[in-house]
Design a protein around this motif. Structure first.
Motif, PDB file in Angstrom:
ATOM      1  N   THR A 212      31.754 -29.825 -32.876  1.00 54.79           N
ATOM      2  CA  THR A 212      30.718 -29.689 -31.862  1.00 54.79           C
ATOM      3  C   THR A 212      31.216 -30.213 -30.530  1.00 54.79           C
ATOM      4  O   THR A 212      32.070 -31.100 -30.479  1.00 54.79           O
ATOM      5  CB  THR A 212      29.442 -30.447 -32.259  1.00 54.79           C
ATOM      6  N   GLN A 214      30.024 -30.985 -26.143  1.00 55.66           N
ATOM      7  CA  GLN A 214      28.922 -31.346 -25.268  1.00 55.66           C
ATOM      8  C   GLN A 214      28.433 -30.119 -24.511  1.00 55.66           C
ATOM      9  O   GLN A 214      29.224 -29.383 -23.909  1.00 55.66           O
ATOM     10  CB  GLN A 214      29.362 -32.425 -24.267  1.00 55.66           C
ATOM     11  N   PRO A 245      24.994 -33.570 -33.605  1.00 60.63           N
ATOM     12  CA  PRO A 245      25.205 -34.198 -32.293  1.00 60.63           C
ATOM     13  C   PRO A 245      26.524 -33.756 -31.689  1.00 60.63           C
ATOM     14  O   PRO A 245      27.431 -33.299 -32.389  1.00 60.63           O
ATOM     15  CB  PRO A 245      25.197 -35.694 -32.615  1.00 60.63           C
ATOM     16  N   PRO A 246      26.681 -33.886 -30.379  1.00 63.02           N
ATOM     17  CA  PRO A 246      27.955 -33.497 -29.740  1.00 63.02           C
ATOM     18  C   PRO A 246      29.089 -34.429 -30.133  1.00 63.02           C
ATOM     19  O   PRO A 246      28.864 -35.561 -30.586  1.00 63.02           O
ATOM     20  CB  PRO A 246      27.636 -33.586 -28.241  1.00 63.02           C
ATOM     21  N   GLN A 247      30.324 -33.916 -29.968  1.00 65.82           N
ATOM     22  CA  GLN A 247      31.545 -34.669 -30.261  1.00 65.82           C
ATOM     23  C   GLN A 247      31.555 -35.139 -31.718  1.00 65.82           C
ATOM     24  O   GLN A 247      31.793 -36.307 -32.027  1.00 65.82           O
ATOM     25  CB  GLN A 247      31.694 -35.857 -29.313  1.00 65.82           C
ATOM     26  N   THR A 248      31.286 -34.198 -32.600  1.00 60.31           N
ATOM     27  CA  THR A 248      31.273 -34.463 -34.040  1.00 60.31           C
ATOM     28  C   THR A 248      32.253 -33.518 -34.729  1.00 60.31           C
ATOM     29  O   THR A 248      32.288 -32.326 -34.419  1.00 60.31           O
ATOM     30  CB  THR A 248      29.862 -34.282 -34.616  1.00 60.31           C
ATOM     31  N   SER A 271      34.584 -37.637 -37.376  1.00 60.60           N
ATOM     32  CA  SER A 271      33.980 -38.366 -36.254  1.00 60.60           C
ATOM     33  C   SER A 271      32.540 -37.914 -36.116  1.00 60.60           C
ATOM     34  O   SER A 271      32.199 -36.765 -36.434  1.00 60.60           O
ATOM     35  CB  SER A 271      34.749 -38.129 -34.949  1.00 60.60           C
ATOM     36  N   TRP A 272      31.708 -38.825 -35.625  1.00 54.98           N
ATOM     37  CA  TRP A 272      30.287 -38.532 -35.477  1.00 54.98           C
ATOM     38  C   TRP A 272      29.819 -39.051 -34.116  1.00 54.98           C
ATOM     39  O   TRP A 272      29.856 -40.243 -33.855  1.00 54.98           O
ATOM     40  CB  TRP A 272      29.479 -39.185 -36.592  1.00 54.98           C
ATOM     41  N   LYS A 273      29.436 -38.130 -33.269  1.00 54.09           N
ATOM     42  CA  LYS A 273      28.900 -38.457 -31.937  1.00 54.09           C
ATOM     43  C   LYS A 273      29.900 -39.290 -31.148  1.00 54.09           C
ATOM     44  O   LYS A 273      29.551 -40.267 -30.476  1.00 54.09           O
ATOM     45  CB  LYS A 273      27.563 -39.186 -32.070  1.00 54.09           C
ATOM     46  N   GLY A 274      31.180 -38.898 -31.232  1.00 52.06           N
ATOM     47  CA  GLY A 274      32.231 -39.585 -30.505  1.00 52.06           C
ATOM     48  C   GLY A 274      32.777 -40.816 -31.198  1.00 52.06           C
ATOM     49  O   GLY A 274      33.766 -41.393 -30.730  1.00 52.06           O
ATOM     50  N   GLN A 275      32.157 -41.257 -32.304  1.00 49.38           N
ATOM     51  CA  GLN A 275      32.624 -42.434 -33.030  1.00 49.38           C
ATOM     52  C   GLN A 275      33.624 -42.012 -34.097  1.00 49.38           C
ATOM     53  O   GLN A 275      33.293 -41.230 -34.996  1.00 49.38           O
ATOM     54  CB  GLN A 275      31.440 -43.158 -33.684  1.00 49.38           C
ATOM     55  N   ARG A 292      23.426 -39.730 -42.049  1.00 47.04           N
ATOM     56  CA  ARG A 292      23.243 -39.031 -40.771  1.00 47.04           C
ATOM     57  C   ARG A 292      22.755 -37.598 -40.977  1.00 47.04           C
ATOM     58  O   ARG A 292      21.962 -37.095 -40.181  1.00 47.04           O
ATOM     59  CB  ARG A 292      24.559 -39.047 -40.001  1.00 47.04           C
TER      60      ARG A 292
END
Length: 467
Positions: A212, A214, A245-248, A271-275, A292
């Motif tokens: 995903t 942004q 979510p974005p950046q996943t 990665s999940w939401k940038g994490q 999640r």
């Protein structure tokens, strides 16, 4: 030829199937390498090298030695030690004659600047003309080369950054035999009951990555998700909207009947939401995945993607809409494997899916109108049970982190047997029928049962208590 490639699709490569090094040895080396890289990454994050020469002033022993010597020393603390690094100030009693003499020297040196700048301009113009002529020649050469063949540009294309980013498991190397000392060496890990996590049943489908990005818009409406292939990292379909979510980045399996049920099976989370979660251990990643995904909101199904002539009777999903986690099991004791997990791998899985009612059924049942006959009819949705076929079982080392590429830290036990072309020829030469008679899961079950009968499962060691 097609049947041979299909049979050898999930067999490990020749570099992995090295008989000189056992799978257990490779697994231990890979785990130690992961721990070493993790320790180095933590040390680099702490930046311990910057604090290596840090002191809090002279020690007490040094202070006593200074007192005994009788010399008065200046203790440089605070910012006083940096006073020598400051530039010297201009004296206030500096005479005007000295200032004028000092400023006259640069003025005299700049008298020759016009001549030097003129020569530099001439040189720059000459270099510019030569560059233009070279660029023109290059442009003509590129134009003729592009017209002659377009395949050379495709060969020089850069690979995708998502290529080979999935953690691909090795086929579990099992054998029915003993070593020279008489101990069982069947290929099943010795710490299978304490240090592993089982993921089963693995659905039949295509391994891929869900990525995903942004976007500016409402979640679930604006396209923000791309499905990419495992090997080349190419997009398998156009970007579509989802509630992720974005950046996943998710490690997924695209269901074999995704057009009919819209299911995307989630195997692991990168990665999940940038994490970044790739450095986390296996049980935590699976717990995070289930937690999640259960928090995601649900949206109505998208418009029908079936051909116009079939839209009145059938419905097809244009993209995956249901994200289903694959069940994982932390209890991998031998009795649990034999009584629960292995039979679960052989069964099919039923998942409820919301599917719109085709227009033909809506006409027979009647449609609800809003505010008069000119309003749009409501979309009727029904819940159907999608049947998911099983493909096998995955075993993960509990302490391992997620790493791209083929890894011995994850083992694959397929439900059906796979044979290479060489193995098939060898079996036919020995008088066999050319097909495998025992699947890897059947062999795994037989070896687990033998371990239980031999008293190797869930055994509690006897401890001699001191009197």
């Amino acid at each position: 030829m097609f049947q041979e490639r299909k049979a050898a699709f999930k067999t490990p490569p020749s570099s992995v199937r090295d008989t000189a090094v056992s799978q257990d040895v490779r697994r231990k080396r890979a785990l130690e390498e992961q721990k070493r890289r993790r320790a180095e990454r933590i040390d680099s994050t702490r930046q311990l090298d910057f604090f290596a020469d840090l002191t809090l002033g002279p020690s007490d022993d040094e202070g006593d030695e200074d007192d005994n010597s009788g010399a008065t020393g200046i203790v440089r603390e605070g910012i006083s030690q940096f006073a020598s690094m400051l530039p010297s100030a201009l004296p206030s009693n500096l005479s005007s004659e000295q200032t004028t003499s000092s400023t006259s020297q640069p003025a005299s040196s700049t008298s020759d600047a016009p001549s030097n700048s003129a020569s530099m301009d001439v040189n720059m113009q000459a270099q510019a003309t030569t560059k233009r002529s070279k660029n023109k020649r290059k442009g003509k050469y590129k134009a003729t080369a592009g017209d002659s063949s377009s395949k050379s540009g495709r060969k020089n294309a850069k690979p995708s950054k998502w290529a080979d980013k999935c953690m691909y498991a090795e086929l579990l190397e099992m054998k029915d035999g003993f070593d020279a000392s008489g101990e069982i060496r069947d290929g099943i890990p010795d710490d299978i009951e304490t240090g592993w996590v089982a993921v089963t049943p693995i659905p039949v489908g295509k391994r891929c990555l869900a990525v995903t990005h942004q976007t500016a818009g409402i979640a679930g409406v604006v396209p923000n998700t791309t499905i990419r292939s495992r090997v080349l990292g190419k997009a398998l379909m156009k970007p579509f909207p989802s509630t992720l979510p974005p950046q996943t980045v998710l490690d997924c399996i695209l269901d074999e009947n995704w057009r009919d049920n819209g299911i995307l099976h989630i195997l692991d989370v990168v990665s999940w939401k940038g994490q970044d979660l790739a450095d986390c251990e296996t049980p935590f990643r699976f717990w995070w995945r289930d937690t999640r995904l259960s928090e995601l909101a649900s949206f109505p199904p998208p418009p029908n993607a079936a051909p116009p002539e079939k839209q009145s009777t059938t419905y097809q999903f244009p993209h995956p809409t249901t994200f289903v986690p694959i069940p994982y099991h932390t209890d991998t004791t031998l009795p649990t494997l034999l009584s629960s997990l292995i039979p679960l791998t052989r069964t099919t899985r039923s998942i409820p899916v919301s599917v719109p009612v085709p227009s033909a059924e809506e006409d027979t049942q009647g449609s609800m109108q809003l505010d008069g006959a000119g309003a749009m009819p409501l979309m009727k949705v029904r819940t159907v049970q999608a049947t998911i076929r099983s493909d096998g079982m995955l075993l993960y080392v509990a302490q391992a982190t997620y790493e791209p590429g083929t890894s011995p830290l994850s083992s694959w036990v397929p439900l059906r047997a796979y044979q290479t072309h060489e193995e098939r020829i060898q079996q036919e030469a020995m008088g066999g029928a050319g097909s495998a008679t025992e699947s890897p899961l059947d062999l795994f079950e037989r070896l687990v049962r033998r371990r239980i009968e031999g008293g190797m499962g869930s055994a509690v060691p006897d401890v001699d208590m001191a009197p």
